[in-house]
Design an enzyme around this catalytic site. Sequence first.
Site, PDB file in Angstrom:
ATOM      1  CB  SER A 319      -0.918   0.010   1.225  1.00 46.46           C
ATOM      2  OG  SER A 319      -1.634   1.226   1.310  1.00 46.46           O
ATOM      3  CE  LYS A 325      -4.298  -3.705   2.905  1.00 49.06           C
ATOM      4  NZ  LYS A 325      -4.242  -4.505   1.684  1.00 49.06           N
TER       5      LYS A 325
END
Length: 470
Positions: A319, A325
Amino acid sequence: MGPTRLEHDLIGDREVPDDVYWGVHTLRALENFPITGIPISESPFLVEALAAVKEAAAATNHQLGLLDDERHEAIRSACEEIRSGALRDQFVVDVIQGGAGTSTNMNANEVIANRALELMGRRRGEYHVLHPNEHVNLSQSTNDVYPTAVKISLILATEELLAAMGRLQASFAAKAVEFRTVLKMGRTQMQDAVPMTLGQEFTTYALMIGEDRDRLSEAVRLLHEINLGATAIGTMLNAPVGYVDIACEHLVRLTGLPLETAVDLIEATQDCGAFVQVSGTLKRVAVKLSKICNDLRLLSSGPRAGLNEINLPPVQAGSSIMPGKVNPVIPEVVNQVAFQIIGHDVTVSMAAESGQLQLNAFEPVICFSLAAGISRLQQAVDVLAVRCVDGITANVEVMRADVEHSIGLVTALNPFIGYAVATELAKEALATGRGVVELVLERRLLPAEQLEAILRPETLANLGPKPPTP
């Protein structure tokens, strides 16, 4: 624009760049079909197959006395060079074209003719000495050359795909062994079902890939039937007596493939059934591979708020806004390749259905769809094996805890405590949030030792001998 040479065709005269090996027919195809921007040179197996067909035809014509020694040797040498990878950049027509592949065939005829002229000490374009149609295309038609070359190219491409699928099958099989006794919950309809092992789950993936390899191998066998020598519509017009059998023999020698001439060349020239069969099988592979990737994404979901049963190798940041992430990008890209192949199957089906009478004019889009699908699927399968499956790890304790707290565990206790008692146990576990094992021990429904034996992975997942039923 540099020096040019004047060439002539049915439409008239055109100046062709003198530094290229293609000619006026190819020039017109470049102008007429600016469709995908993808030249046939990006399908190396097709270029190789075209050269093999032309070399086999030249050898046959020479053997039958239709082509003299000098022209035969020049055409043969030019074809061998192309089969070895030379002049690939001269195969420039778009992969999607009108004319049932005529532009592709003429592109090959012109490149081979002009290279053969050079080998004879002549200049490109001196077609009075060696002509693309009169000599390179002698005893042939696009309608037998093109489908024969397409079939050979697809066979060669599929061999690479089958090898890649074998590597992926081995990757899943290795993980199945590694995870053989790792207990987890099986699920049906996204609900807890009964316990199994992660090894069993990965075994199914290996078997699915193996079954699809077998089905794809079976489908590709249909491509070994060719129509070389059929000429325009399958009546063998302008092909000399004996040409069909001899040409097939030479093509078998050059490719090493067990090719066979179709029993009825008229039928074979118009029929696209083999392409439809291969396309449908590729779709089957894509659908099942996509399902496996869906499972991998689901099993690795979380890591804190999902199933979190397995870990996929982290290969890139996930991300631009959420720090830390990591996304399942490898299964995702395989999913997308699968979607495209499913779409290609629709294209192949429509193109095959749309043929009329003695010829299917839409084989170029069939060829492009199948070749692109095979190539991309092969790349996707290799990426999935190397950059994902090989590096998967198991969260053993997470899965074990899920088993112990799942009401699905009561199914394993049915033979020992009865269905009615097991049902009451499940209801209480759901209502209180307590574990099934805890409730069994609290109610003294089974001795701890027997319960432990029942809940062994080997027993729950049917991996070995079960404890005796009282």
